[in-house]
Design a protein around this motif. Structure first.
Motif, PDB file in Angstrom:
ATOM      1  N   ILE A 132       0.836  -1.204   0.000  1.00  0.00           N
ATOM      2  CA  ILE A 132       0.000   0.000   0.000  1.00  0.00           C
ATOM      3  C   ILE A 132       0.868   1.250   0.000  1.00  0.00           C
ATOM      4  N   ALA A 133       1.842   1.298   0.933  1.00  0.00           N
ATOM      5  CA  ALA A 133       2.715   2.465   1.015  1.00  0.00           C
ATOM      6  C   ALA A 133       3.543   2.630  -0.260  1.00  0.00           C
ATOM      7  N   SER A 134       4.004   1.516  -0.809  1.00  0.00           N
ATOM      8  CA  SER A 134       4.826   1.581  -2.017  1.00  0.00           C
ATOM      9  C   SER A 134       4.009   2.032  -3.221  1.00  0.00           C
ATOM     10  N   THR A 135       2.758   1.599  -3.305  1.00  0.00           N
ATOM     11  CA  THR A 135       1.891   2.035  -4.399  1.00  0.00           C
ATOM     12  C   THR A 135       1.675   3.536  -4.340  1.00  0.00           C
ATOM     13  N   SER A 136       1.433   4.057  -3.137  1.00  0.00           N
ATOM     14  CA  SER A 136       1.253   5.507  -3.008  1.00  0.00           C
ATOM     15  C   SER A 136       2.533   6.238  -3.378  1.00  0.00           C
ATOM     16  N   GLN A 137       3.681   5.615  -3.117  1.00  0.00           N
ATOM     17  CA  GLN A 137       4.965   6.200  -3.505  1.00  0.00           C
ATOM     18  C   GLN A 137       5.042   6.355  -5.017  1.00  0.00           C
ATOM     19  N   GLN A 138       4.706   5.305  -5.749  1.00  0.00           N
ATOM     20  CA  GLN A 138       4.806   5.354  -7.210  1.00  0.00           C
ATOM     21  C   GLN A 138       3.791   6.316  -7.815  1.00  0.00           C
ATOM     22  N   ILE A 139       2.554   6.265  -7.332  1.00  0.00           N
ATOM     23  CA  ILE A 139       1.526   7.145  -7.885  1.00  0.00           C
ATOM     24  C   ILE A 139       1.830   8.597  -7.527  1.00  0.00           C
ATOM     25  N   GLY A 140       2.300   8.823  -6.300  1.00  0.00           N
ATOM     26  CA  GLY A 140       2.654  10.178  -5.899  1.00  0.00           C
ATOM     27  C   GLY A 140       3.736  10.768  -6.778  1.00  0.00           C
ATOM     28  N   GLY A 141       4.755   9.960  -7.076  1.00  0.00           N
ATOM     29  CA  GLY A 141       5.820  10.434  -7.958  1.00  0.00           C
ATOM     30  C   GLY A 141       5.311  10.776  -9.339  1.00  0.00           C
ATOM     31  N   ALA A 142       4.414   9.923  -9.878  1.00  0.00           N
ATOM     32  CA  ALA A 142       3.869  10.168 -11.215  1.00  0.00           C
ATOM     33  C   ALA A 142       3.012  11.436 -11.245  1.00  0.00           C
ATOM     34  N   VAL A 143       2.160  11.612 -10.235  1.00  0.00           N
ATOM     35  CA  VAL A 143       1.283  12.787 -10.195  1.00  0.00           C
ATOM     36  C   VAL A 143       2.104  14.057 -10.021  1.00  0.00           C
ATOM     37  N   GLY A 144       3.017  14.039  -9.045  1.00  0.00           N
ATOM     38  CA  GLY A 144       3.814  15.233  -8.783  1.00  0.00           C
ATOM     39  C   GLY A 144       4.652  15.635  -9.973  1.00  0.00           C
ATOM     40  N   LEU A 145       5.303  14.659 -10.606  1.00  0.00           N
ATOM     41  CA  LEU A 145       6.153  14.976 -11.747  1.00  0.00           C
ATOM     42  C   LEU A 145       5.329  15.508 -12.911  1.00  0.00           C
ATOM     43  N   ALA A 146       4.166  14.905 -13.166  1.00  0.00           N
ATOM     44  CA  ALA A 146       3.318  15.363 -14.259  1.00  0.00           C
ATOM     45  C   ALA A 146       2.895  16.816 -14.057  1.00  0.00           C
ATOM     46  N   LEU A 147       2.463  17.148 -12.851  1.00  0.00           N
ATOM     47  CA  LEU A 147       1.992  18.504 -12.580  1.00  0.00           C
ATOM     48  C   LEU A 147       3.138  19.518 -12.620  1.00  0.00           C
ATOM     49  N   LEU A 148       4.241  19.185 -11.965  1.00  0.00           N
ATOM     50  CA  LEU A 148       5.333  20.152 -11.875  1.00  0.00           C
ATOM     51  C   LEU A 148       6.072  20.315 -13.199  1.00  0.00           C
ATOM     52  N   VAL A 149       6.191  19.247 -13.988  1.00  0.00           N
ATOM     53  CA  VAL A 149       6.809  19.378 -15.312  1.00  0.00           C
ATOM     54  C   VAL A 149       5.962  20.286 -16.199  1.00  0.00           C
ATOM     55  N   ALA A 150       4.628  20.113 -16.135  1.00  0.00           N
ATOM     56  CA  ALA A 150       3.748  20.973 -16.932  1.00  0.00           C
ATOM     57  C   ALA A 150       3.930  22.439 -16.549  1.00  0.00           C
ATOM     58  N   ILE A 151       4.081  22.711 -15.254  1.00  0.00           N
ATOM     59  CA  ILE A 151       4.280  24.085 -14.794  1.00  0.00           C
ATOM     60  C   ILE A 151       5.643  24.600 -15.226  1.00  0.00           C
ATOM     61  N   ALA A 152       6.678  23.757 -15.083  1.00  0.00           N
ATOM     62  CA  ALA A 152       8.029  24.179 -15.450  1.00  0.00           C
ATOM     63  C   ALA A 152       8.154  24.476 -16.935  1.00  0.00           C
ATOM     64  N   ASN A 153       7.406  23.753 -17.760  1.00  0.00           N
ATOM     65  CA  ASN A 153       7.521  23.911 -19.214  1.00  0.00           C
ATOM     66  C   ASN A 153       6.527  24.909 -19.801  1.00  0.00           C
ATOM     67  N   ALA A 154       5.678  25.489 -18.950  1.00  0.00           N
ATOM     68  CA  ALA A 154       4.595  26.341 -19.460  1.00  0.00           C
ATOM     69  C   ALA A 154       5.117  27.573 -20.206  1.00  0.00           C
ATOM     70  N   GLY A 155       6.271  28.085 -19.823  1.00  0.00           N
ATOM     71  CA  GLY A 155       6.755  29.315 -20.447  1.00  0.00           C
ATOM     72  C   GLY A 155       7.841  29.124 -21.479  1.00  0.00           C
ATOM     73  N   LEU A 156       8.006  27.899 -21.995  1.00  0.00           N
ATOM     74  CA  LEU A 156       9.108  27.629 -22.920  1.00  0.00           C
ATOM     75  C   LEU A 156       8.752  27.861 -24.376  1.00  0.00           C
ATOM     76  N   GLY A 157       7.482  27.971 -24.688  1.00  0.00           N
ATOM     77  CA  GLY A 157       7.063  28.097 -26.079  1.00  0.00           C
ATOM     78  C   GLY A 157       7.633  29.328 -26.771  1.00  0.00           C
ATOM     79  N   GLY A 158       8.173  29.141 -27.984  1.00  0.00           N
ATOM     80  CA  GLY A 158       8.661  30.260 -28.771  1.00  0.00           C
ATOM     81  C   GLY A 158      10.074  30.713 -28.464  1.00  0.00           C
TER      82      GLY A 158
END
Length: 499
Positions: free
Chosen positions: A422-448
């Motif tokens: 259970i704890a390990s599953t939350s570890q993997q899902i947490g990493g996927a969710v956090g990385l997806a959200l923060l990468v989208a924010i980090a890359n938001a201003g790169l266009g052009g």
């Protein structure tokens, strides 16, 4: 002094006799607890190295095998999806069939899949090898956690064991980057896979003389095949959607379809577990507040702390143009700090309890991230990062050590495998969710942007992501406040004796 192996209680023995599942017959006179702990830490080191060693080799892998820019991410994602999807299954298998059996099975899968990965001549074969590695990790990680939790008595011994185990895990995250850089630059990308083969084979071989054999499986226990299928496919589909969403877009048909199908299967899984006489995931476990809160803390930890290695790697390579080897060397400072944090946390938790030390470690990590963020400019030097990296590493190492210990506190030995899952599953899902959200924010201003403007914009986006991660770590510390506060007599019982 080596930690002593815990003698099984009468409750544990009775559970085994009445259908409580597979238990570990502790025999301190036959086993060397120091060597057992070293082996479990070594296995955790293999998991952590394998997770990170591929990052710095990605450009060479893409060129060598002809990956497209869109498909290259699946060298990482195939591992994460399989790991996250099979963790509950791996955790319960550890309870039913025995942690030593699952420990050796996981390591064997690691060795075979690493060999296949090094020999891969096409993108499809490499992605398949990475998926098998993820399945191996899903069996190995809960088994390792179970063996740490059941081989050492709750309190001083277990805190020390988790400190050693956590040091290996936290250091492995950084060591993987360093080793990946050295091997890729000197021997080629194939070597980052081949190196796992002898390591995993050695650990599997050592399990037989060092780890106490599993007790025979208790008759009358079913495997809950329906629960296993619905949970494994459901979690895999959800993790796939989380991983693929940033690349394909959250509204893409296959992303939405995977997310909806996964959620439907997980709802079916809960319904199955409520009616099952012998469930894969006993819902009664969530009555344990430490397990429930610890699982949430693990999710948030990985969604925040767990993303920082990626952003630092992009900063070193994308902004400053570091080579793979130089990037690995840049992580030596946080690796040392992580080791210090892990060892210090174990000693402090023994004296003061896990809850206050975990909260303090999280706040320390948040401060470290807040120190690092403003120094991540396009023209900053590495020296400017060092104070933040040290503070961050201490908090990260301490938090990683303690969050799994918090989640396992008060869990019956016969349920340690599934609790770890259970704890390990939350570890993997947490990493996927956090990385997806923060990468989208980090890359938001790169266009052009191109050239120097792109480099500056990349640094700005990374800085914003790290600031948000720091805020998320503070929220993680607030969540940890809900852990059960230990009674004064428990703290006194766990405190080290004065000589």
């Amino acid at each position: 002094m080596s930690p002593r192996v815990a003698t099984p209680s009468r409750t544990t023995a009775a559970a085994a006799e009445t259908g409580g599942g597979t238990t570990i017959a502790q025999t301190p006179s036959r086993r060397r607890p120091g060597l057992v702990l070293a082996l479990l830490a070594f296995a955790q080191l293999i998991i952590s190295i394998d997770y990170n060693i591929v990052y710095v080799a990605l450009p060479e892998i893409g060129t060598g095998l002809g990956f497209s820019a869109q498909n290259l991410q699946w060298v990482i994602s195939a591992y994460a999806v399989a790991f996250g999807g099979f963790l509950l299954l791996g955790g319960r298998a550890s309870d039913l069939f025995g942690p030593r059996r699952m420990f050796t099975l996981g390591l064997s899968l690691y060795a075979v899949s690493s060999l296949l990965g090094g020999l891969a001549g096409s993108p499809a074969l490499l992605i398949a090898a990475r998926a098998i590695q993820g399945i191996g990790g899903a069996f190995l990680f809960p088994a390792t956690l179970t063996l740490v939790s059941t081989s050492f008595a709750e309190g001083r011994e277990r805190n020390r064991a988790f400190a050693v185990w956590g040091t290996a895990g936290g250091s492995g995250m950084i060591l993987g980057s360093l080793l990946g850089g050295v091997l890729t630059q000197s021997l080629g990308w194939e070597s980052v896979f081949f190196v796992n083969v002898p390591l995993a084979a050695l650990a599997a071989a050592l399990a037989f003389p060092l780890i106490t054999p599993d007790a025979p499986r208790t008759r009358g226990r079913s495997f809950d095949l329906t629960g296993a299928l619905t949970s494994t496919v459901g979690i895999t589909a959800v993790v796939y959607a989380l991983v693929q969403g940033p690349e394909s877009g959250w509204t893409a048909a296959h992303v939405l379809g995977a997310a909806l199908a996964g959620l439907a299967l997980l709802a079916a899984f809960v319904a199955v577990e409520r009616r099952s006489a012998d469930p894969l995931l006993p819902l009664r476990l969530f009555a344990n507040r430490n397990l429930t809160v610890g699982t949430g803390v693990t999710f948030l930890y990985m969604a925040t702390f767990g993303t920082l290695l990626y952003f630092l790697t992009v900063y070193f390579q994308g902004v400053h143009g570091y080579s793979a080897l130089r990037t690995g060397l840049a992580f030596l400072v946080p690796m040392a700090a992580i080791a210090v944090g892990s060892q210090t946390a174990g000693r402090l938790a023994t004296r003061y309890g896990i809850r206050p030390v975990l909260i303090a470690s999280l706040l320390t990590g948040a401060a470290g991230a807040a120190i690092i963020a403003p120094t991540m400019s396009a023209d900053a030097s590495y020296a400017a990062l060092i104070p933040g990296l040290v503070v961050l590493g201490i908090g990260q190492g301490a938090g990683y050590t303690l969050m799994f210990g918090a989640a396992s506190t008060g869990v019956n030995p016969t349920d340690q495998g599934i609790a770890s899952g259970i704890a390990s599953t939350s570890q993997q899902i947490g990493g996927a969710v956090g990385l997806a959200l923060l990468v989208a924010i980090a890359n938001a201003g790169l266009g052009g942007h191109t050239g120097e403007a792109l480099r500056v914009a990349t640094a700005d986006g990374l800085r914003t992501a790290v600031y948000l991660a720091a805020a998320g770590i503070v929220l993680t510390a607030l969540a940890a406040l809900a852990l059960r506060r230990p009674a004064a007599r428990e703290v006194a019982a766990h405190a080290p004796a004065h000589v």
